[in-house]
Design an enzyme around this catalytic site. Sequence first.
Site, short mmCIF file in Angstrom:
data_model
loop_
_atom_site.label_atom_id
_atom_site.label_comp_id
_atom_site.label_asym_id
_atom_site.label_seq_id
_atom_site.Cartn_x
_atom_site.Cartn_y
_atom_site.Cartn_z
N GLU A 199 10.82 15.47 35.04
CA GLU A 199 11.35 14.89 33.80
C GLU A 199 12.86 15.00 33.91
O GLU A 199 13.43 16.08 33.82
CB GLU A 199 10.80 15.66 32.59
CG GLU A 199 10.97 14.90 31.28
CD GLU A 199 12.29 15.20 30.60
OE1 GLU A 199 13.20 14.32 30.68
OE2 GLU A 199 12.42 16.26 30.00
N CYS A 229 18.06 14.76 26.98
CA CYS A 229 17.91 13.60 27.85
C CYS A 229 17.31 12.40 27.14
O CYS A 229 17.52 11.26 27.53
CB CYS A 229 17.06 13.96 29.06
SG CYS A 229 15.50 14.78 28.63
#
Length: 496
Positions: free
Chosen positions: A264, A298
């Site tokens: 990720e 993010c």
Amino acid sequence: MESGTGTMDDHREGRLFIDGEWRDAANGDRFDVISPFDESLVGSAADATAEDVAAAVGAAREAFDSTDWSTNVEFRKDCLHQIEDGLRKSAAELSAMATLEAGIPCSQADLIDSVVDEVAWTIELMGRFPWEVDLPASEMLGMRSNRRVRQEARGVVAAITPWNAPTSMNVGKAIPALAAGNTIVLKPAPDTPLSAVILAHVIEKSTDVPAGVFNLLTSNHNEVGGDALTGDPRVDMFHFTGSTQVGQRIATRAAEGFRKVVLELGGKSANIILDDADLDVAIPYSVGMCMYNGGQGCLLPTRLLVHERNYAEVLERVVAVNDALPWGDPNHPATHVGPVIRQGQLDRMAGLVERARDGGARVMTGGKVGHPDFDKGFWYRPTVVADVAPESEIAQTEVFGPVLTVMKYTGGDDEAIRIANATKYGLGGFVQTRDVERGWRIARALRSGGVAIGSSFWVAADTPFGGNGASGLGRERGVEGFLEFLQTKAISTPAA
């Protein structure tokens, strides 16, 4: 199993947890943990060596190979119930540590309750998960066979977590890995090792998890978290959250031995404000989400795409909302934007904004280092940069701080979609519109792992989370994320 998880002082002097025991680094080295708020000393942690990495992986390997952890689902469920209870009792301490280590505003660090709820959801999933499924008899090569499909643990999982949501990331990787029957070596970011120390204390003091099943390595050196851990062939899977560059390195090293990776990575999520959006709702949502946790996420919507018809009004409102955000002491319950994690990140962010200004973008507000009320700490004023070209550095680079870039588009929805998709990332997308069907059409066209239409948010324990392209491989959370920690085996027997 003992009651209690230790004191805050215990957790501020972090040690390695290997094979069920606390120990110092092999060479005795430690490193300081510094508060991004006032640069005070929060505590220190053991600085693991390659020798410690080998010991932790060896303990995890032995526990997987020699105990029934991987096959005893009911025992694992009991242990996860114990972890859930221990985490709930430690919730206040975990929240406080997130503010101390990472500067996360206390109002956001208190979301630890939702993290613990993910543990409860995982336990519930274990009870209904199809560990084995029988298929109807079939014929092949003249033989009639029954088939059974099994889901089995992968083995030793190396979990490497970031600093911007320490407990969420630590628990989010460790719990499904353990629930699936794997053993684990957890390596947290050097900025936030002490949140992981609390988790290890919970497992040690409050559960019956066997020695070696859960191991903790803290280190201030990339070669330990990277080369030593990823280079150990006894590790079967790597589960990493962090930068795209590091993720590429892990994937390359994991290819030796064809080991499983879930990555990720970075993001540059677009937020499209369509010409029919309710600005009274869309603007506070858009700015608040971008600046959440100081923009250090993010997934956050850092690229605002606005139709020219609304551009001037949206920009004016965005600046007003941005400047009204409470920015300062993360210990104050009203604070929405706290400090940046470290000096290097502060310098990097300031450089991106200055180069954008030099390239013709307008810095509408912010764009300054430091805080008027504090002499120390790593501060960057919440910033809005307008008239940004879609192909510019600041529109293509993950800033990871309180900076919102605003871009104008002049055509229809297809142009907005094209600009939104014109990055190497594909983690999240956001659409602001009054027309739900229009929002769905755009959501389907965005190349990202998730999309929020209006003032909504898809992230939850039962919802898969992850990205496309440079935003990573695989998924976490939900059934899809749980399956990443398992491998499939088919077994046949003669059919009557």
